[in-house]
Design an enzyme around this catalytic site. Structure first.
Site, PDB file in Angstrom:
ATOM      1  N   HIS A   1       6.936   2.389   0.098  1.00  0.00           N
ATOM      2  CA  HIS A   1       5.669   3.391  -0.320  1.00  0.00           C
ATOM      3  C   HIS A   1       5.143   4.160   0.717  1.00  0.00           C
ATOM      4  O   HIS A   1       5.265   3.920   1.939  1.00  0.00           O
ATOM      5  CB  HIS A   1       4.888   2.290  -0.877  1.00  0.00           C
ATOM      6  CG  HIS A   1       4.385   1.239   0.216  1.00  0.00           C
ATOM      7  ND1 HIS A   1       4.660   0.035   0.525  1.00  0.00           N
ATOM      8  CD2 HIS A   1       3.357   1.409   1.219  1.00  0.00           C
ATOM      9  CE1 HIS A   1       4.269  -0.537   1.504  1.00  0.00           C
ATOM     10  NE2 HIS A   1       3.393  -0.002   1.846  1.00  0.00           N
TER      11      HIS A   1
ATOM     12  N   THR B   1       1.159   4.649   1.915  1.00  0.00           N
ATOM     13  CA  THR B   1      -0.259   4.426   1.710  1.00  0.00           C
ATOM     14  C   THR B   1      -0.907   5.518   1.770  1.00  0.00           C
ATOM     15  O   THR B   1      -0.948   6.083   2.748  1.00  0.00           O
ATOM     16  CB  THR B   1      -0.544   3.224   2.641  1.00  0.00           C
ATOM     17  OG1 THR B   1       0.352   2.215   2.486  1.00  0.00           O
ATOM     18  CG2 THR B   1      -1.830   2.991   2.627  1.00  0.00           C
TER      19      THR B   1
ATOM     20  N   HIS C   1       3.032   8.862   5.666  1.00  0.00           N
ATOM     21  CA  HIS C   1       4.424   8.468   6.145  1.00  0.00           C
ATOM     22  C   HIS C   1       4.963   7.270   5.251  1.00  0.00           C
ATOM     23  O   HIS C   1       4.008   6.645   4.311  1.00  0.00           O
ATOM     24  CB  HIS C   1       4.478   7.995   7.312  1.00  0.00           C
ATOM     25  CG  HIS C   1       3.578   6.470   7.445  1.00  0.00           C
ATOM     26  ND1 HIS C   1       2.216   6.633   7.746  1.00  0.00           N
ATOM     27  CD2 HIS C   1       4.009   5.492   7.360  1.00  0.00           C
ATOM     28  CE1 HIS C   1       1.873   5.334   7.737  1.00  0.00           C
ATOM     29  NE2 HIS C   1       2.944   4.552   7.597  1.00  0.00           N
TER      30      HIS C   1
ATOM     31  N   THR D   1       6.799   3.648   5.805  1.00  0.00           N
ATOM     32  CA  THR D   1       7.288   2.757   6.806  1.00  0.00           C
ATOM     33  C   THR D   1       8.704   2.242   6.342  1.00  0.00           C
ATOM     34  O   THR D   1       8.734   1.734   5.290  1.00  0.00           O
ATOM     35  CB  THR D   1       6.433   1.388   6.839  1.00  0.00           C
ATOM     36  OG1 THR D   1       5.280   1.890   7.349  1.00  0.00           O
ATOM     37  CG2 THR D   1       6.907   0.434   7.835  1.00  0.00           C
TER      38      THR D   1
END
Ligand code: GDP
Length: 217
Positions: free
Chosen positions: A69, A71, A149, A151
């Protein structure tokens, strides 16, 4: 029967859907495996191991994330600053559950994290908190949305919040004009920024369908 108060989630974000989730995970594994074989990388493996001449097995060093995902807002169940305002924002409410394409433009690796840089569209930026970058020392002056971004993996004992900070750190170095060593790869050009920081600018961005939603964990 009394309705419970609506709770604010742990975080909001774009959650990669299938098969994009698998596609991105595979590309990331390919990249990390290839990086590990490069002479340019091996030369700096002490950044990861702390010992000269000792090679690092990146696949062992990192633990891959399962569900990917990007965020937008870390709300911490309402305890984070601005959590309530974000939850009540009409743009957030209107977009909740909507699907859009995330454009992944780079992969980066540090001794702590592996991530993919996301380039947000104008519409997606409306969901990006105004203080996401300015709240980080050293990141002031970077454009709104720079921290976006996904992760991909973290080293043992490293929390996912570190990935965005590692990205901002690299972008701040780029902004200062630090170019670093350059290695041309099939996927794009790879730069080394010292202290184990590597970024691969993708020749072709990776497109990933994602749903704007929230997680309560
Ligand atoms: P997971 O390991 O990816 O499931 O991540 P966590 O449960 O640690 O955190 C959930 C999401 O919130 C991750 O995408 C983190 O990057 C993000 N996150 C966690 N803590 C913070 C924080 O203090 N600030 C911000 N901006 N994001 C955070």
């Amino acid at each position: 029967l009394q309705l419970e108060e609506v709770k604010i989630p742990l975080f909001y974000g774009w959650f990669l859907m299938s098969p994009a989730n698998e596609k991105v995970k595979c590309s990331a594994i390919d990249f990390v495996k290839t990086l590990d074989t490069l002479e340019a990388f091996k030369k700096h493996s002490a950044d990861f191991t702390g010992k000269a001449e000792k090679e690092v097995d990146l696949e062992q060093h990192f633990k891959a994330k399962a569900s990917l995902h990007c965020t937008t807002k870390f709300s911490n169940y309402g305890k984070a600053e601005g959590a309530k305002e974000y939850a009540q924002n009409l743009v957030v409410k209107d977009h909740f559950g909507s699907v859009s394409e995330l454009s992944l433009i780079a992969f980066f690796v540090t001794p702590r994290t592996v991530g993919a840089r996301v380039s947000l569209t104008k519409e997606q930026l409306q969901l990006w908190p105004v203080d996401a970058e300015s709240s980080v020392p050293g990141a002031t002056g970077l454009p709104h949305g720079s921290r976006a971004h996904v992760t991909l993996a973290c080293a043992a004992g490293v929390e996912a919040v570190q990935t965005g900070l590692d990205l901002l750190d690299i972008l701040a170095l780029q902004k200062d004009g630090q170019q670093g060593e350059l290695v041309e790869m099939e996927l794009g050009s790879l730069s080394y920024y010292g202290e184990g920081r590597w970024m691969l600018a993708l020749r072709e961005p990776i497109c990933a369908s994602a749903c704007f939603s929230s997680s309560y964990k």
